[in-house]
Design a protein around this motif. Structure first.
Motif, PDB file in Angstrom:
ATOM      1  N   TRP A  15      -9.817  35.369 -38.041  1.00  0.00           N
ATOM      2  CA  TRP A  15     -10.682  36.101 -37.963  1.00  0.00           C
ATOM      3  C   TRP A  15     -11.021  36.576 -39.293  1.00  0.00           C
ATOM      4  CZ3 TRP A  15     -11.087  41.356 -39.246  1.00  0.00           C
ATOM      5  CH2 TRP A  15     -12.332  41.941 -38.934  1.00  0.00           C
ATOM      6  N   GLN A  16     -10.146  37.023 -40.278  1.00  0.00           N
ATOM      7  CA  GLN A  16     -10.578  37.616 -41.509  1.00  0.00           C
ATOM      8  C   GLN A  16     -11.169  36.523 -42.345  1.00  0.00           C
ATOM      9  OE1 GLN A  16      -6.712  38.736 -42.890  1.00  0.00           O
ATOM     10  NE2 GLN A  16      -6.576  40.550 -41.584  1.00  0.00           N
ATOM     11  N   THR A  17     -10.910  35.170 -41.982  1.00  0.00           N
ATOM     12  CA  THR A  17     -11.489  33.975 -42.635  1.00  0.00           C
ATOM     13  C   THR A  17     -12.979  33.980 -42.136  1.00  0.00           C
ATOM     14  OG1 THR A  17      -9.406  32.725 -42.951  1.00  0.00           O
ATOM     15  CG2 THR A  17     -11.449  31.573 -43.123  1.00  0.00           C
ATOM     16  N   ARG A  18     -13.216  34.106 -40.779  1.00  0.00           N
ATOM     17  CA  ARG A  18     -14.341  33.924 -40.402  1.00  0.00           C
ATOM     18  C   ARG A  18     -15.462  35.121 -40.725  1.00  0.00           C
ATOM     19  NH1 ARG A  18     -11.748  32.541 -35.956  1.00  0.00           N
ATOM     20  NH2 ARG A  18     -12.095  34.583 -34.828  1.00  0.00           N
ATOM     21  N   ALA A  19     -14.674  36.264 -41.017  1.00  0.00           N
ATOM     22  CA  ALA A  19     -15.342  37.554 -41.485  1.00  0.00           C
ATOM     23  C   ALA A  19     -15.598  37.627 -43.027  1.00  0.00           C
ATOM     24  CB  ALA A  19     -14.376  38.740 -41.268  1.00  0.00           C
ATOM     25  N   GLY A  20     -15.149  36.453 -43.518  1.00  0.00           N
ATOM     26  CA  GLY A  20     -15.678  36.473 -45.053  1.00  0.00           C
ATOM     27  C   GLY A  20     -14.481  36.198 -45.909  1.00  0.00           C
ATOM     28  N   GLY A  21     -13.092  35.688 -45.421  1.00  0.00           N
ATOM     29  CA  GLY A  21     -12.010  35.446 -46.068  1.00  0.00           C
ATOM     30  C   GLY A  21     -11.334  36.465 -47.007  1.00  0.00           C
ATOM     31  N   VAL A  22     -11.712  37.670 -46.491  1.00  0.00           N
ATOM     32  CA  VAL A  22     -11.053  38.865 -47.534  1.00  0.00           C
ATOM     33  C   VAL A  22      -9.870  39.213 -46.779  1.00  0.00           C
ATOM     34  CG1 VAL A  22     -11.636  41.187 -48.421  1.00  0.00           C
ATOM     35  CG2 VAL A  22     -13.511  39.551 -48.170  1.00  0.00           C
ATOM     36  N   ALA A  23      -8.859  39.127 -47.693  1.00  0.00           N
ATOM     37  CA  ALA A  23      -7.507  39.934 -47.080  1.00  0.00           C
ATOM     38  C   ALA A  23      -7.507  41.409 -46.991  1.00  0.00           C
ATOM     39  CB  ALA A  23      -6.297  39.302 -48.219  1.00  0.00           C
ATOM     40  N   PRO A  24      -6.846  41.810 -46.192  1.00  0.00           N
ATOM     41  CA  PRO A  24      -6.891  43.332 -45.991  1.00  0.00           C
ATOM     42  C   PRO A  24      -6.542  44.175 -47.192  1.00  0.00           C
ATOM     43  CG  PRO A  24      -5.880  42.365 -44.047  1.00  0.00           C
ATOM     44  CD  PRO A  24      -6.032  41.467 -45.163  1.00  0.00           C
ATOM     45  N   ARG A  25      -5.437  43.813 -47.899  1.00  0.00           N
ATOM     46  CA  ARG A  25      -5.208  44.677 -49.051  1.00  0.00           C
ATOM     47  C   ARG A  25      -6.273  44.268 -50.307  1.00  0.00           C
ATOM     48  NH1 ARG A  25      -0.093  46.376 -51.178  1.00  0.00           N
ATOM     49  NH2 ARG A  25       1.104  45.370 -49.257  1.00  0.00           N
ATOM     50  N   ALA A  26      -6.795  43.122 -50.634  1.00  0.00           N
ATOM     51  CA  ALA A  26      -7.694  42.946 -51.494  1.00  0.00           C
ATOM     52  C   ALA A  26      -8.841  43.877 -51.243  1.00  0.00           C
ATOM     53  CB  ALA A  26      -8.270  41.565 -51.497  1.00  0.00           C
ATOM     54  N   ALA A  27      -9.237  43.701 -49.721  1.00  0.00           N
ATOM     55  CA  ALA A  27     -10.479  44.559 -49.407  1.00  0.00           C
ATOM     56  C   ALA A  27     -10.183  46.069 -49.464  1.00  0.00           C
ATOM     57  CB  ALA A  27     -10.829  44.296 -47.851  1.00  0.00           C
ATOM     58  N   ILE A  71      -4.376  49.628 -44.008  1.00  0.00           N
ATOM     59  CA  ILE A  71      -3.786  50.819 -43.828  1.00  0.00           C
ATOM     60  C   ILE A  71      -2.580  50.739 -42.925  1.00  0.00           C
ATOM     61  CG2 ILE A  71      -4.158  53.176 -43.001  1.00  0.00           C
ATOM     62  CD1 ILE A  71      -6.693  52.959 -44.257  1.00  0.00           C
ATOM     63  N   LEU A  72      -2.777  50.013 -41.589  1.00  0.00           N
ATOM     64  CA  LEU A  72      -1.873  50.139 -40.528  1.00  0.00           C
ATOM     65  C   LEU A  72      -0.760  49.066 -40.847  1.00  0.00           C
ATOM     66  CD1 LEU A  72      -4.369  50.005 -37.492  1.00  0.00           C
ATOM     67  CD2 LEU A  72      -3.130  51.921 -38.707  1.00  0.00           C
ATOM     68  N   LYS A  73      -1.057  48.079 -41.846  1.00  0.00           N
ATOM     69  CA  LYS A  73       0.151  47.104 -41.832  1.00  0.00           C
ATOM     70  C   LYS A  73       1.013  47.771 -43.170  1.00  0.00           C
ATOM     71  CE  LYS A  73      -1.916  42.703 -41.182  1.00  0.00           C
ATOM     72  NZ  LYS A  73      -2.513  41.385 -41.766  1.00  0.00           N
ATOM     73  N   GLU A  74       0.560  48.620 -44.026  1.00  0.00           N
ATOM     74  CA  GLU A  74       1.285  49.148 -44.916  1.00  0.00           C
ATOM     75  C   GLU A  74       2.007  50.390 -44.610  1.00  0.00           C
ATOM     76  OE1 GLU A  74      -1.445  49.671 -48.263  1.00  0.00           O
ATOM     77  OE2 GLU A  74      -1.704  47.543 -48.397  1.00  0.00           O
ATOM     78  N   ASN A  75       1.775  51.220 -43.446  1.00  0.00           N
ATOM     79  CA  ASN A  75       2.169  52.315 -42.972  1.00  0.00           C
ATOM     80  C   ASN A  75       2.803  52.540 -41.679  1.00  0.00           C
ATOM     81  OD1 ASN A  75       1.373  54.005 -45.482  1.00  0.00           O
ATOM     82  ND2 ASN A  75      -0.387  53.246 -44.884  1.00  0.00           N
ATOM     83  N   ARG A  76       3.942  52.849 -41.323  1.00  0.00           N
ATOM     84  CA  ARG A  76       4.314  52.735 -40.124  1.00  0.00           C
ATOM     85  C   ARG A  76       4.035  53.676 -39.025  1.00  0.00           C
ATOM     86  NH1 ARG A  76      10.469  52.247 -39.628  1.00  0.00           N
ATOM     87  NH2 ARG A  76      10.014  51.394 -37.492  1.00  0.00           N
ATOM     88  N   VAL A  77       3.358  55.014 -39.497  1.00  0.00           N
ATOM     89  CA  VAL A  77       2.970  56.006 -38.564  1.00  0.00           C
ATOM     90  C   VAL A  77       1.700  56.483 -39.639  1.00  0.00           C
ATOM     91  CG1 VAL A  77       3.364  58.143 -37.554  1.00  0.00           C
ATOM     92  CG2 VAL A  77       5.001  56.913 -38.053  1.00  0.00           C
ATOM     93  N   VAL A  78       0.212  56.385 -38.953  1.00  0.00           N
ATOM     94  CA  VAL A  78      -1.105  56.675 -39.352  1.00  0.00           C
ATOM     95  C   VAL A  78      -1.676  57.646 -38.690  1.00  0.00           C
ATOM     96  CG1 VAL A  78      -3.069  55.831 -40.250  1.00  0.00           C
ATOM     97  CG2 VAL A  78      -1.048  54.444 -40.549  1.00  0.00           C
ATOM     98  N   LEU A  79      -2.175  58.646 -39.229  1.00  0.00           N
ATOM     99  CA  LEU A  79      -3.096  59.838 -38.481  1.00  0.00           C
ATOM    100  C   LEU A  79      -4.433  59.777 -39.041  1.00  0.00           C
ATOM    101  CD1 LEU A  79      -3.572  62.252 -36.463  1.00  0.00           C
ATOM    102  CD2 LEU A  79      -2.556  63.400 -38.321  1.00  0.00           C
TER     103      LEU A  79
END
Length: 168
Positions: A15-27, A71-79
Motif C-alpha cells: 500500500w505504501q508503495t502504491r501511495a508513493g513509496g514513502v516509508a512511514p518513518r521517513a515520512a 507513530i503506531l509502530k514506534e509506540n505501544r500505547v498511543v492516545l
C-alpha cells in the motif's frame, strides 16, 4: 488495504508503495522537518519555543496516514487527544488520561488541536468519528466510552498488564 496498512500487516508495504513509496518513518521525519515552514501562524515561527511548535504537520491524506502508521509502530500505547495530558482540552480526553494514569502505563499522546490534518487524518485512519482515540500495540481500541467500559470491567488492566509502566 488501508486497514491492513494501519496495522503493519504485509499488505502495508504494498500500500505504501502504491501511495508513493514513502516509508512511514521517513515520512514522519520529513513532516517534522517541514513543520517549521510558517504554515501555522506563530507556532511555526523560528523564535517559538519547541513546546509550542507542531509535532506532526502533514499536508496530504496519504502522508498523514503514513505519519500515523509510523507513530503506531514506534509506540505501544498511543492516545490521540484534544490537548496534552497535563492540560486536556475536553472532558473526554481528560477522562481517558485519568484512566491511563490509573494504569500507570507509559503512553505517547498527540494533540490533534495542533494539526487539523492530524485531527481529520486519525478519524479517517480508524473510521471512528470522535476524539480521543486510543491504540494499544497498533490496534485501535476505541474512544472514551469504550475505554470507560474496559476500565470498569477490568479488561483495560488485562490489556495493559505487559506494557511498560511509568517510572515515578
Amino acid at each position: 488495504v488501508r486497514a491492513a496498512a494501519a496495522h503493519g500487516s504485509p499488505a502495508a508495504a504494498a500500500w505504501q508503495t502504491r501511495a508513493g513509496g514513502v516509508a512511514p518513518r521517513a515520512a514522519a521525519a520529513a513532516f517534522q522537518r517541514n513543520a517549521l515552514g510558517g504554515v501555522r501562524g506563530f507556532a511555526g515561527d523560528v523564535d517559538s519555543d519547541e513546546d509550542f511548535k507542531p509535532k506532526v504537520h502533514a499536508t496530504g491524506g496519504d502522508d498523514v496516514q503514513a505519519v500515523i502508521t509510523a507513530i503506531l509502530k514506534e509506540n505501544r500505547v498511543v492516545l490521540f487527544m484534544k490537548g496534552q495530558p497535563e492540560a486536556p482540552q475536553c472532558g473526554f480526553s481528560n477522562l481517558v488520561v485519568q484512566m491511563l494514569a490509573h494504569q500507570n502505563v507509559e503512553y505517547q499522546a498527540h494533540d490533534v488541536l495542533r494539526s487539523p490534518e492530524l485531527r481529520d487524518g486519525i478519524k479517517k485512519f480508524s473510521s471512528w468519528p470522535t476524539i480521543p482515540q486510543v491504540y494499544i500495540d497498533g490496534e485501535f481500541v476505541g474512544g472514551c466510552d469504550i475505554m470507560k467500559e474496559l476500565h470498569n470491567s477490568g479488561e483495560l488492566n488485562k490489556m495493559l498488564a505487559n506494557h511498560p509502566k511509568k517510572s515515578d
